[in-house]
Write an enzyme that holds these catalytic residues in place. Structure first.
Site, short mmCIF file in Angstrom:
data_model
loop_
_atom_site.label_atom_id
_atom_site.label_comp_id
_atom_site.label_asym_id
_atom_site.label_seq_id
_atom_site.Cartn_x
_atom_site.Cartn_y
_atom_site.Cartn_z
N CYS A 193 23.21 6.67 19.37
CA CYS A 193 24.65 6.87 19.18
C CYS A 193 25.13 6.44 17.79
O CYS A 193 26.30 6.62 17.47
CB CYS A 193 25.44 6.13 20.26
SG CYS A 193 25.42 4.32 20.10
N HIS A 237 15.33 7.69 1.51
CA HIS A 237 14.79 7.51 2.85
C HIS A 237 15.28 6.23 3.52
O HIS A 237 14.61 5.68 4.38
CB HIS A 237 13.27 7.55 2.83
CG HIS A 237 12.73 8.92 2.50
ND1 HIS A 237 11.43 9.15 2.11
CD2 HIS A 237 13.32 10.13 2.51
CE1 HIS A 237 11.25 10.44 1.89
NE2 HIS A 237 12.39 11.06 2.12
N PRO A 296 0.83 -1.21 0.00
CA PRO A 296 0.00 0.00 0.00
C PRO A 296 0.86 1.26 0.00
O PRO A 296 1.98 1.26 0.53
CB PRO A 296 -0.81 -0.11 1.30
CG PRO A 296 0.03 -0.98 2.19
CD PRO A 296 0.71 -1.95 1.27
N ASP A 297 0.34 2.31 -0.64
CA ASP A 297 1.03 3.58 -0.52
C ASP A 297 0.69 4.19 0.84
O ASP A 297 0.13 3.51 1.70
CB ASP A 297 0.68 4.52 -1.68
CG ASP A 297 -0.80 4.90 -1.71
OD1 ASP A 297 -1.52 4.67 -0.72
OD2 ASP A 297 -1.24 5.43 -2.75
N PHE A 298 1.01 5.45 1.02
CA PHE A 298 0.85 6.02 2.35
C PHE A 298 -0.41 6.85 2.53
O PHE A 298 -1.01 6.83 3.59
CB PHE A 298 2.09 6.88 2.71
CG PHE A 298 3.26 6.03 3.11
CD1 PHE A 298 3.65 5.93 4.43
CD2 PHE A 298 3.96 5.31 2.16
CE1 PHE A 298 4.71 5.13 4.80
CE2 PHE A 298 5.02 4.50 2.52
CZ PHE A 298 5.40 4.41 3.85
N ARG A 299 -0.83 7.56 1.49
CA ARG A 299 -1.86 8.57 1.71
C ARG A 299 -3.18 8.35 0.97
O ARG A 299 -4.05 9.19 1.05
CB ARG A 299 -1.30 9.96 1.37
CG ARG A 299 -0.27 10.42 2.37
CD ARG A 299 0.29 11.79 2.05
NE ARG A 299 1.07 12.32 3.15
CZ ARG A 299 2.31 11.99 3.44
NH1 ARG A 299 2.93 11.12 2.67
NH2 ARG A 299 2.93 12.50 4.48
N CYS A 344 25.31 1.99 24.19
CA CYS A 344 24.62 2.99 25.01
C CYS A 344 23.26 2.54 25.52
O CYS A 344 22.57 3.30 26.19
CB CYS A 344 24.47 4.30 24.24
SG CYS A 344 23.18 4.23 22.95
N ASN A 376 11.29 4.93 -1.52
CA ASN A 376 10.80 3.64 -1.06
C ASN A 376 11.82 2.86 -0.24
O ASN A 376 13.03 2.91 -0.51
CB ASN A 376 10.35 2.80 -2.25
CG ASN A 376 9.20 3.46 -2.99
OD1 ASN A 376 8.50 4.30 -2.44
ND2 ASN A 376 9.01 3.09 -4.25
N ILE A 377 11.31 2.13 0.74
CA ILE A 377 12.16 1.30 1.58
C ILE A 377 11.89 -0.18 1.34
O ILE A 377 12.35 -1.03 2.11
CB ILE A 377 11.95 1.63 3.08
CG1 ILE A 377 10.49 1.50 3.48
CG2 ILE A 377 12.48 3.02 3.40
CD1 ILE A 377 10.22 1.64 4.97
N ASP A 378 11.15 -0.50 0.28
CA ASP A 378 10.78 -1.90 0.05
C ASP A 378 11.87 -2.70 -0.65
O ASP A 378 11.78 -3.93 -0.76
CB ASP A 378 9.47 -1.99 -0.74
CG ASP A 378 9.48 -1.14 -2.02
OD1 ASP A 378 10.52 -1.11 -2.71
OD2 ASP A 378 8.45 -0.49 -2.30
N ARG A 385 -1.34 8.97 -10.13
CA ARG A 385 -2.79 8.86 -10.01
C ARG A 385 -3.45 10.24 -10.06
O ARG A 385 -4.50 10.44 -10.66
CB ARG A 385 -3.15 8.16 -8.69
CG ARG A 385 -4.65 7.89 -8.51
CD ARG A 385 -4.94 7.35 -7.12
NE ARG A 385 -4.59 8.33 -6.10
CZ ARG A 385 -3.82 8.09 -5.05
NH1 ARG A 385 -3.28 6.90 -4.89
NH2 ARG A 385 -3.56 9.04 -4.17
N CYS A 428 21.21 -1.50 21.77
CA CYS A 428 22.60 -1.17 21.48
C CYS A 428 23.49 -1.62 22.64
O CYS A 428 23.20 -1.34 23.82
CB CYS A 428 22.73 0.33 21.27
SG CYS A 428 24.43 0.92 21.05
#
Length: 396
Positions: free
Chosen positions: A236, A225, A132-135, A260, A206-208, A322, A257
Site C-alpha cells: 500500500c 534504484h 561486491p558488484d553484481f555480475r 494493511c 547504487n544503493i550503498d 572493466r 505495515c
C-alpha cells in the site's frame, strides 16, 4: 517450487509496460504519465562474437587506448606491441592513429570545452570500497546467493518473489545496509567534478549511499534504484519509520505495515517496481550534457541502461569500465565514443592526473574522511518518507 519470472520487459522510453502485481496496479499515477519499471535485459552478443583476424585486430587497436589493447591482445593470445610497432601496423592497414581516451577527454576538459558533465554509474564504482558488484563471475553478489535458497539470483530483488517470501532479501539486507563501507577515490573524483562546477548530474544505480557520504549534494544526485534512507509498505506504500524497519530486519524480523499488514521494506527499487520520480529528470539533463561519463556498469538493467543513448550524437561519451559494454562493444566505435578498460580506480586516477586534480582529490578525501569517520549518521535513521521521493541502488 513455484517458478518466478521477471514479468517486466520494459522498453525505454515511453512504451507501455507489462503489468506488475495487481496490488501495485491500484496505485494511482498522475494523468498522462507512463509507468516505467525496473527490469533486466538479456544479451546474446557475447555468444555471437567471433575472434577477429589479424587485420581486424589492427583496426580494433587503432580505436583503443593502451590498456584496452593489452586486454584485447591477451584474450587473443598475442603479446602487446610497443607504440612504435603499433604505428607501423596502423600505417600498413590504413587505419588512423590510435585514440587515447583519457588524454582526449582530459584535453577537452582542460580547454573548457565541457561544462555540463553527466555521470552514469553502477556497482563497479564501489568495489574499491569492499562492496561486491553484481555480475562478476565468482565474486559478484549474484554468484554467492546459494545460501538464500532462491530459484534464480535476481529473485532476491524481484517484487513478486518478495511478496511471497521476504526472508531472503531481509537476510541479505543485513549485509547491504549502509554504514560498513567508506567512499573511495572514484566517488571523490565525481565530487571534485561538482566542486569544479562541471557536474550537471550524477545518475547512480547504487544503493550503498556512498555518493552522498562523500559529499555529493542531493540536487546533483539521482539514485535511480532507490535507497535504504526511507521505508514503506510494499503493498500500500504507506511510509514506515526507516530506523524501526532497520531494527526489525537486523533482529531477524519482518517489519509489518500497520495499515494493511503487508511486509515493509526499504525503498530500494526491485525488479517490477516503479522508478522514483526524480529519475525522470533525465529528460532535461541528458539533452543538456556536453560530456557523458559512464563508470562501473554492465548496462544490463533497463531503463537505466538506455539513458546513455539519449545524449546528442555530437556529445562525447567516455566509458571507464572493466569490460566493454552496450554500444561500446561495437567496432568501430561511434565517433565521439572513448573507453578506458581495466581497473576503474586506476583509470580515474590517470584522468585526475591529466587534469592536475590528483593532489586536490587526495587532500579532499583525507580531510573529509578524517572529519566524518567518527561522526557518520546512518541515512536510514531519518524518519520514513513517501517512496516517490527517494532514489538509489547498487544493482548492476
Amino acid at each position: 517450487m513455484k517458478t518466478y519470472t521477471n514479468k517486466l520487459k520494459c522498453v525505454f522510453p515511453g512504451v507501455t509496460m507489462s503489468k506488475a502485481k495487481s496490488s501495485r496496479d491500484r496505485r494511482i499515477n498522475p494523468a498522462g504519465v507512463t509507468r516505467v519499471t525496473r527490469s533486466s535485459i538479456i544479451t546474446t552478443q557475447d555468444s555471437q562474437r567471433t575472434k577477429p583476424a589479424d587485420s581486424g585486430l589492427v583496426d580494433d587497436l587503432s580505436l583503443m587506448s593502451v590498456s584496452e589493447q593489452q586486454a584485447l591482445l591477451a584474450r587473443e593470445g598475442k603479446s602487446y606491441q610497443s607504440p612504435s610497432t603499433k604505428s607501423v601496423l596502423s600505417s600498413a592497414s590504413g587505419s588512423s592513429v590510435p585514440r587515447e581516451a583519457l588524454g582526449t577527454i582530459g584535453r577537452l576538459m582542460k580547454l573548457g570545452r565541457v561544462r555540463n558533465i553527466v555521470v552514469v554509474a553502477g556497482a563497479g564504482i564501489s568495489t574499491a570500497s569492499g562492496i561486491p558488484d553484481f555480475r562478476t563471475p565468482g565474486t559478484g553478489l549474484y554468484a554467492n546467493l546459494a545460501k538464500y535458497d532462491i530459484p534464480y539470483p535476481e529473485a532476491i530483488f524481484n517484487i513478486d518473489y518478495f511478496s511471497d517470501n521476504p526472508h531472503p532479501f531481509f537476510s541479505l539486507a543485513k549485509e547491504l545496509y549502509p554504514g560498513h563501507h567508506r567512499p573511495n577515490y572514484v566517488h571523490y573524483f565525481i565530487r571534485m567534478l561538482h566542486q569544479k562546477g562541471l557536474l550537471l548530474r550524477m545518475y547512480t544505480q547504487n544503493i550503498d549511499g556512498l555518493e552522498k557520504l562523500c559529499g555529493i549534494p542531493d540536487d546533483k544526485l539521482v539514485e535511480a534504484h532507490g535507497s535504504f534512507a526511507t521505508a514503506a509498505c510494499h503493498l500500500c506504500y504507506t511510509p514506515y519509520p526507516a530506523e524501526e524497519a532497520k531494527q526489525a530486519i537486523m533482529n531477524g524480523n519482518v517489519p509489518i505495515c500497520t495499515f494493511c499488514a503487508g511486509a515493509v521494506k526499504p525503498n530500494v527499487v526491485f525488479f517490477g517496481e516503479d522508478l522514483p520520480e526524480k529519475y525522470f529528470q533525465h529528460a532535461e539533463d541528458f539533452p543538456k550534457a556536453d560530456l557523458l561519463m559512464i563508470m562501473g556498469t554492465s548496462l544490463k538493467i533497463e531503463p537505466f541502461a538506455s539513458l546513455i543513448n539519449t545524449v546528442k550524437s555530437t556529445v562525447p561519451r567516455l566509458l571507464l569500465n572493466r569490460d566493454a559494454v552496450g554500444p561500446f562493444e561495437r567496432r568501430p566505435l561511434r565517433r565521439g565514443d572513448y573507453m578506458e578498460l581495466g581497473d576503474l580506480s586506476d583509470s580515474v586516477r590517470k584522468l585526475a592526473e591529466i587534469l592536475g586534480w590528483h593532489t586536490e582529490i587526495q587532500d579532499l578525501m583525507n580531510s573529509h574522511e578524517n572529519g566524518v569517520c567518527c561522526s557518520y549518521t546512518d541515512p536510514s535513521s531519518s524518519s520514513g518518507e513517501n517512496s516517490d521521493s527517494s532514489e538509489t541502488d547498487s544493482m548492476h
